[in-house]
Scaffold this active site. Structure first.
Site, PDB file in Angstrom:
ATOM      1  N   LYS A  86     -61.009 -50.989 -23.491  1.00  0.00           N
ATOM      2  CA  LYS A  86     -61.162 -50.204 -22.168  1.00  0.00           C
ATOM      3  C   LYS A  86     -60.374 -50.750 -21.054  1.00  0.00           C
ATOM      4  O   LYS A  86     -60.660 -50.302 -19.766  1.00  0.00           O
ATOM      5  CB  LYS A  86     -62.572 -49.660 -22.015  1.00  0.00           C
ATOM      6  CG  LYS A  86     -63.365 -50.935 -21.712  1.00  0.00           C
ATOM      7  CD  LYS A  86     -64.343 -50.445 -20.629  1.00  0.00           C
ATOM      8  CE  LYS A  86     -65.002 -51.643 -19.725  1.00  0.00           C
ATOM      9  NZ  LYS A  86     -65.197 -51.273 -18.390  1.00  0.00           N
ATOM     10  N   SER A 126     -63.183 -39.827 -19.976  1.00  0.00           N
ATOM     11  CA  SER A 126     -63.092 -40.335 -18.608  1.00  0.00           C
ATOM     12  C   SER A 126     -62.136 -39.315 -17.787  1.00  0.00           C
ATOM     13  O   SER A 126     -61.393 -38.471 -18.224  1.00  0.00           O
ATOM     14  CB  SER A 126     -62.169 -41.539 -18.784  1.00  0.00           C
ATOM     15  OG  SER A 126     -61.725 -41.951 -17.618  1.00  0.00           O
ATOM     16  N   TYR A 153     -54.777 -46.739 -22.958  1.00  0.00           N
ATOM     17  CA  TYR A 153     -55.899 -46.527 -22.846  1.00  0.00           C
ATOM     18  C   TYR A 153     -56.327 -44.928 -22.562  1.00  0.00           C
ATOM     19  O   TYR A 153     -57.354 -44.482 -23.110  1.00  0.00           O
ATOM     20  CB  TYR A 153     -56.672 -47.408 -21.645  1.00  0.00           C
ATOM     21  CG  TYR A 153     -58.310 -46.956 -21.467  1.00  0.00           C
ATOM     22  CD1 TYR A 153     -58.296 -46.316 -20.272  1.00  0.00           C
ATOM     23  CD2 TYR A 153     -59.148 -47.097 -22.050  1.00  0.00           C
ATOM     24  CE1 TYR A 153     -59.362 -45.885 -19.828  1.00  0.00           C
ATOM     25  CE2 TYR A 153     -60.449 -46.805 -21.889  1.00  0.00           C
ATOM     26  CZ  TYR A 153     -60.494 -46.058 -20.647  1.00  0.00           C
ATOM     27  OH  TYR A 153     -61.802 -45.552 -20.154  1.00  0.00           O
ATOM     28  N   LYS A 157     -58.130 -41.514 -24.793  1.00  0.00           N
ATOM     29  CA  LYS A 157     -59.240 -40.488 -24.455  1.00  0.00           C
ATOM     30  C   LYS A 157     -58.819 -39.365 -24.547  1.00  0.00           C
ATOM     31  O   LYS A 157     -59.497 -38.391 -25.196  1.00  0.00           O
ATOM     32  CB  LYS A 157     -59.537 -40.899 -22.959  1.00  0.00           C
ATOM     33  CG  LYS A 157     -60.302 -42.135 -22.720  1.00  0.00           C
ATOM     34  CD  LYS A 157     -61.694 -42.348 -23.377  1.00  0.00           C
ATOM     35  CE  LYS A 157     -62.476 -43.670 -22.974  1.00  0.00           C
ATOM     36  NZ  LYS A 157     -63.555 -43.904 -23.987  1.00  0.00           N
ATOM     37  N   PHE A 182     -66.508 -40.576 -14.140  1.00  0.00           N
ATOM     38  CA  PHE A 182     -65.707 -41.098 -13.037  1.00  0.00           C
ATOM     39  C   PHE A 182     -66.021 -42.449 -12.816  1.00  0.00           C
ATOM     40  O   PHE A 182     -65.851 -43.080 -14.153  1.00  0.00           O
ATOM     41  CB  PHE A 182     -66.238 -40.394 -11.617  1.00  0.00           C
ATOM     42  CG  PHE A 182     -65.561 -39.067 -11.845  1.00  0.00           C
ATOM     43  CD1 PHE A 182     -66.264 -37.946 -12.585  1.00  0.00           C
ATOM     44  CD2 PHE A 182     -64.275 -38.798 -11.170  1.00  0.00           C
ATOM     45  CE1 PHE A 182     -65.636 -36.596 -12.838  1.00  0.00           C
ATOM     46  CE2 PHE A 182     -63.920 -37.380 -11.591  1.00  0.00           C
ATOM     47  CZ  PHE A 182     -64.465 -36.469 -12.262  1.00  0.00           C
ATOM     48  N   LEU A 204     -63.224 -52.855  -9.590  1.00  0.00           N
ATOM     49  CA  LEU A 204     -63.536 -53.244  -8.193  1.00  0.00           C
ATOM     50  C   LEU A 204     -64.850 -53.821  -7.900  1.00  0.00           C
ATOM     51  O   LEU A 204     -65.004 -54.988  -7.494  1.00  0.00           O
ATOM     52  CB  LEU A 204     -63.684 -51.966  -7.077  1.00  0.00           C
ATOM     53  CG  LEU A 204     -63.874 -52.030  -5.974  1.00  0.00           C
ATOM     54  CD1 LEU A 204     -62.921 -53.096  -5.304  1.00  0.00           C
ATOM     55  CD2 LEU A 204     -64.008 -50.755  -5.121  1.00  0.00           C
ATOM     56  N   ASP A 301     -52.211 -46.970 -10.392  1.00  0.00           N
ATOM     57  CA  ASP A 301     -53.521 -46.526  -9.413  1.00  0.00           C
ATOM     58  C   ASP A 301     -53.075 -45.177  -8.847  1.00  0.00           C
ATOM     59  O   ASP A 301     -52.148 -44.837  -8.658  1.00  0.00           O
ATOM     60  CB  ASP A 301     -53.792 -47.185  -8.291  1.00  0.00           C
ATOM     61  CG  ASP A 301     -54.979 -48.230  -8.638  1.00  0.00           C
ATOM     62  OD1 ASP A 301     -55.386 -48.142  -9.676  1.00  0.00           O
ATOM     63  OD2 ASP A 301     -54.978 -49.306  -7.732  1.00  0.00           O
TER      64      ASP A 301
HETATM   65  C1  WQD Z   1     -61.317 -48.590  -8.343  1.00  0.00           C
HETATM   66  C2  WQD Z   1     -60.417 -48.673  -7.027  1.00  0.00           C
HETATM   67  C3  WQD Z   1     -58.252 -49.657  -7.149  1.00  0.00           C
HETATM   68  C4  WQD Z   1     -59.817 -53.762  -7.885  1.00  0.00           C
HETATM   69  C5  WQD Z   1     -60.287 -47.568 -14.208  1.00  0.00           C
HETATM   70  C6  WQD Z   1     -60.214 -46.519 -15.468  1.00  0.00           C
HETATM   71  C7  WQD Z   1     -61.403 -45.681 -15.777  1.00  0.00           C
HETATM   72  C8  WQD Z   1     -62.514 -46.495 -16.090  1.00  0.00           C
HETATM   73  C9  WQD Z   1     -63.136 -47.271 -14.770  1.00  0.00           C
HETATM   74  C10 WQD Z   1     -63.144 -47.591 -18.159  1.00  0.00           C
HETATM   75  C11 WQD Z   1     -59.158 -48.385  -7.056  1.00  0.00           C
HETATM   76  C12 WQD Z   1     -59.424 -50.496  -6.163  1.00  0.00           C
HETATM   77  C13 WQD Z   1     -59.677 -52.246  -7.734  1.00  0.00           C
HETATM   78  C14 WQD Z   1     -59.612 -54.693  -6.988  1.00  0.00           C
HETATM   79  C15 WQD Z   1     -58.798 -52.767  -5.595  1.00  0.00           C
HETATM   80  N1  WQD Z   1     -62.339 -47.490 -17.184  1.00  0.00           N
HETATM   81  N2  WQD Z   1     -59.370 -51.928  -6.362  1.00  0.00           N
HETATM   82  N3  WQD Z   1     -59.196 -54.072  -5.868  1.00  0.00           N
HETATM   83  O1  WQD Z   1     -58.819 -47.951 -11.694  1.00  0.00           O
HETATM   84  O2  WQD Z   1     -60.301 -46.078 -10.734  1.00  0.00           O
HETATM   85  O3  WQD Z   1     -60.656 -46.624 -13.214  1.00  0.00           O
HETATM   86  O4  WQD Z   1     -61.923 -48.197 -14.444  1.00  0.00           O
HETATM   87  O5  WQD Z   1     -63.927 -46.848 -18.407  1.00  0.00           O
HETATM   88  O6  WQD Z   1     -61.082 -44.809 -16.884  1.00  0.00           O
HETATM   89  O7  WQD Z   1     -59.046 -45.798 -15.222  1.00  0.00           O
HETATM   90  O8  WQD Z   1     -61.564 -48.452 -11.333  1.00  0.00           O
HETATM   91  O9  WQD Z   1     -62.546 -50.487 -10.503  1.00  0.00           O
HETATM   92  O10 WQD Z   1     -60.321 -50.651 -11.158  1.00  0.00           O
HETATM   93  O11 WQD Z   1     -60.382 -49.409  -9.338  1.00  0.00           O
HETATM   94  O12 WQD Z   1     -58.532 -52.170  -4.372  1.00  0.00           O
HETATM   95  O13 WQD Z   1     -59.550 -55.899  -7.171  1.00  0.00           O
HETATM   96  O14 WQD Z   1     -60.627 -50.090  -6.455  1.00  0.00           O
HETATM   97  O15 WQD Z   1     -56.834 -49.613  -6.521  1.00  0.00           O
HETATM   98  O16 WQD Z   1     -58.518 -47.570  -6.210  1.00  0.00           O
HETATM   99  P1  WQD Z   1     -60.191 -47.374 -11.787  1.00  0.00           P
HETATM  100  P2  WQD Z   1     -61.139 -49.927 -10.630  1.00  0.00           P
END
Ligand code: WQD
Length: 344
Positions: A86, A126, A153, A157, A182, A204, A301
């Site tokens: 994932k 997702s 990835y 899905k 989400f 994040l 993103d």
């Molecule tokens: C969230 C927001 C980043 C890290 C992905 C997959 C989704 C699911 C969850 C698996 C974004 C910002 C992040 C950092 C940041 N995957 N960010 N600094 O990309 O929305 O979703 O993970 O189940 O299918 O697509 O999640 O947590 O990576 O990012 O600013 O060090 O946080 O730009 O806006 P995302 P994320």
């Protein structure tokens, strides 16, 4: 007689939290996991929380014979299928690993279900399938158009949703509910299970808590020039325990109710929060000052997305209840427990 649920990927982040809620809802759980991205010790946490140690089979779902042996061993009534690779970024580097793992695993399960009279499967999909909804289509509903996946990835899905649809519409004697999550975040309030990413976190919240713990020097907010109120991306962050409860509601519906053979539900809070809001809410909720800076946008993103979850509210009788500050506090409590236990 207790119904038996096979939870694939059950020692993973969402799988372990769902196993806890299934046991507490009165189901018997069998976990299949290959432990490629999780640890066996997660079973200890599940047992401490529920008083029950689920049956566990270390099996690679790409191995159909080994998977079939599990179906022959337990009287499985339903499946919740989490097991998958994932990491969005890794999938771009290793697409064939993702297609083989994420698709062959599902095909094996679907082929075995009729033979062993397994009635229903809940599939972990997702919001990625929606891509970047048009601003006028936010919050995004289940019938929103799907956009071309931005990573292998995300493509797995989309493909897996189609495979389930085609299988059921070919007349296979099975039912499915597809849950489009989400962003799952947080940890069980006991801090006995939580998110345990391998290596440097992509997501994040683990990056935030590891920065707060001093494991990471500084958090970078990827981009503050988006077309959003504070310039940072917006996501729908849902508490993993609320998400787990949605799976129990969906499993019960598939097994016990007379419904359409395939249904789709958005599982989120229905609200959007920006990356900056998450950082500020974390600092306020925990009293921990985060070292962070703005950096360039991250490739792939999307700008903003949050879900319209009224269908799940009405049909599943499920709603995300936990306030964001409590969720972020649960993530921090988990990170502190990992430090206390010498894990990281
Ligand atoms: C969230 C927001 C980043 C890290 C992905 C997959 C989704 C699911 C969850 C698996 C974004 C910002 C992040 C950092 C940041 N995957 N960010 N600094 O990309 O929305 O979703 O993970 O189940 O299918 O697509 O999640 O947590 O990576 O990012 O600013 O060090 O946080 O730009 O806006 P995302 P994320």
């Amino acid at each position: 007689m207790k119904q038996t649920i096979l939870v694939t990927g059950g020692t993973g982040f969402i799988g372990s939290h769902t196993t806890v809620e299934l046991i507490e809802a009165g189901y018997k759980v069998v976990i299949i996991d290959d432990l490629s991205n999780s640890k066996l010790e997660v079973l200890d946490g599940i047992e401490k929380i529920t008083g029950v140690r689920p049956d566990f089979e270390q099996v690679d779902l790409r191995d159909k014979a080994a998977t079939e042996a599990v179906f022959a061993k337990y009287p499985i009534d339903g499946i919740i299928h989490f097991a998958a690779s994932k990491a969005v970024g890794e999938s771009v580097q290793k697409p064939l690993l993702y297609y083989r793992n994420n698709i062959i695993s599902l095909v094996n399960l679907l082929e075995l279900m009729p033979k062993y009279h397994v009635k229903g499967i809940i599939f972990s999909s997702s919001c990625t399938v929606y891509g970047q909804p048009k601003p006028e289509n936010l919050p995004v509903t289940e019938d929103a158009p799907h956009q071309k996946a931005t990573s292998p990835y995300g493509n797995t899905k989309e493909i897996n949703e189609q495979i389930i649809y085609d299988t059921i519409h070919s007349g296979a004697p099975i039912k499915s509910i597809i849950l489009r999550y989400f962003n799952p975040i947080g940890a069980h309030p006991s801090a006995l299970i939580g998110e345990l990413p391998n290596g440097v976190p992509n997501n994040l919240i683990p990056y935030v808590t590891q920065t707060a713990m001093g494991i990471r020097k500084q958090l970078t907010i990827f981009g503050n020039d988006y077309n959003t109120p504070d310039g940072t991306c917006i996501r729908d962050y849902i508490y993993v325990v609320d998400l787990a409860k949605a799976h129990v509601a969906a499993m019960r519906r598939v097994l016990d109710e007379d419904t359409d053979p395939i249904e789709y539900f958005n599982i989120g809070t229905g609200k959007g929060n920006s990356t900056l809001e998450i950082v500020e809410t974390f600092e306020k909720a925990t009293g921990v000052k985060l070292n962070w800076k703005y950096g360039p946008r991250r490739e792939g993103d999307i700008e903003k997305i949050w879900g319209d979850c009224t269908k799940a509210n009405k049909v599943l009788g499920w709603k995300a209840e936990t306030p964001l500050d409590d969720v972020l506090r649960s993530a921090w409590k988990w990170q502190q427990k990992l430090r206390q236990d010498g894990v990281m």
